[in-house]
Write an enzyme that holds these catalytic residues in place. Sequence first.
Site, mmCIF file in Angstrom:
data_model
loop_
_atom_site.group_PDB
_atom_site.id
_atom_site.type_symbol
_atom_site.label_atom_id
_atom_site.label_comp_id
_atom_site.label_asym_id
_atom_site.label_seq_id
_atom_site.Cartn_x
_atom_site.Cartn_y
_atom_site.Cartn_z
ATOM 1 N N GLY A 132 48.925 34.203 35.781
ATOM 2 C CA GLY A 132 47.569 34.740 35.926
ATOM 3 C C GLY A 132 47.546 36.236 35.771
ATOM 4 N N GLY A 161 45.282 39.381 37.393
ATOM 5 C CA GLY A 161 44.230 39.788 38.322
ATOM 6 C C GLY A 161 43.829 41.231 38.072
ATOM 7 C CE1 TYR A 183 43.372 47.823 42.486
ATOM 8 C CE2 TYR A 183 42.367 45.816 43.307
ATOM 9 C CZ TYR A 183 42.340 47.182 43.131
ATOM 10 O OH TYR A 183 41.275 47.910 43.592
ATOM 11 N N GLY A 184 46.898 43.462 38.600
ATOM 12 C CA GLY A 184 48.164 43.221 37.918
ATOM 13 C C GLY A 184 48.394 41.763 37.599
ATOM 14 C CD GLU A 185 51.568 41.429 33.420
ATOM 15 O OE1 GLU A 185 52.493 42.073 33.951
ATOM 16 O OE2 GLU A 185 51.514 41.175 32.210
ATOM 17 C CB VAL A 186 49.830 36.169 39.302
ATOM 18 C CG1 VAL A 186 50.437 35.287 40.384
ATOM 19 C CG2 VAL A 186 48.729 37.045 39.900
ATOM 20 C CG ASP A 195 35.913 36.875 45.191
ATOM 21 O OD1 ASP A 195 34.862 36.384 44.712
ATOM 22 O OD2 ASP A 195 36.827 37.315 44.486
#
EC number: 2.7.11.22
Length: 324
Positions: free
Chosen positions: A34, A36, A38-41, A160
């Site tokens: 994924g 997001g 703030y960065g990758e998962v 959220d």
Amino acid sequence: MDGEEAPPGALNLADYAPAGARTVDCFRRIRKIGEGTYGEVFEAMDIITGERAALKKIKLDDGKEGFPRQILREIKLLKKLDHENIIRLKEIVVSPGTAHGAGGSDDYMYRGDIYMVFEYMDHDLKKVLHHSTPSQVKYYMEQLLKGLHYCHVNNVLHRDIKGANLLISGGGKLLKLADFGLARPFTRDGSFTNHVITLWYRPPELLLGATNYAEAVDIWSVGCIFAEFLLRKPLFPGRTEQEQLSKIFELCGFPNEENWPGVSKLPLYKTIRPTTPTKRRLRDIFHNFDSHAVDLIDRMLILNPTERISAHDALCAAYFITKM
Ligand SMILES: Nc1ncnc2c1ncn2[C@@H]1O[C@H](COP(=O)(O)OP(=O)(O)OP(=O)(O)O)[C@@H](O)[C@H]1O
């Protein structure tokens, strides 16, 4: 960023990733799962324990602004929350050679990468939202409400709730509330930003500009998800804030001082125009559905937030007591 101030002095990454914290080299990267804000998962494997994990890499703006405060808030909240229906943040790891602590406690800086290590979940609820059986819907809703009740008892608003933030595992049987990036602690008399919650799941009080809100904002999102489970399509798929309000009013009726005392004082109330019909007709769109399920949706999607059912009371509703 949601524009809210983080509590001064309370957020310090050093508390969560002290010198000597494990490095990301302790994990073998399997695949990217994924992306997001703030960065990758990544899906990864802990080389020492063999456990699967989800690694969320935090993008740092070359250390110019230090560590994102919103991420620190997320870490702080997740470290505090411990419940089977809330995603577990196992640890924080750093890239090898990361500099630890370059100044006083407040300007603590890292020059390497930081990763949040979560327990791994197989997929998210979005993938099963439109084809779950009635019994699956019931156990997903129960787990969602249990996780949310725990948050609310601990004075945390999630802000959220949507399919993509509800992760599923255990052969599709276990649901956990994830992505606490917009979550925050709350007090009854607090004033918070209304720019939270993905549009389709956002409650009318936020769309009307309320800044003093509480747990009921999350319950509205849960009601939208519950309805989406039954209808197999989003309940209020608005494209703009204005359209979102119109869609809500078309089914839930138009708000006035009678059905929602105080609504006319909300900042954006004067900008809205009555839609037809102005009466509530939410129940009319649910044909041939379990009446206990519809009763509960009806109580979650009440315009006036003070009348909306709480997570605790929802868990005691007839819908959960009757067996399939
Ligand atoms: N524990 C996990 N196990 C498996 N997949 C995960 C896990 N955590 C996150 N993901 C995947 O990574 C995606 C992004 O993660 P997350 O929502 O936490 O990041 P974010 O930066 O807050 O995203 P967004 O900008 O959408 O709010 C998720 O939608 C999900 O698909």
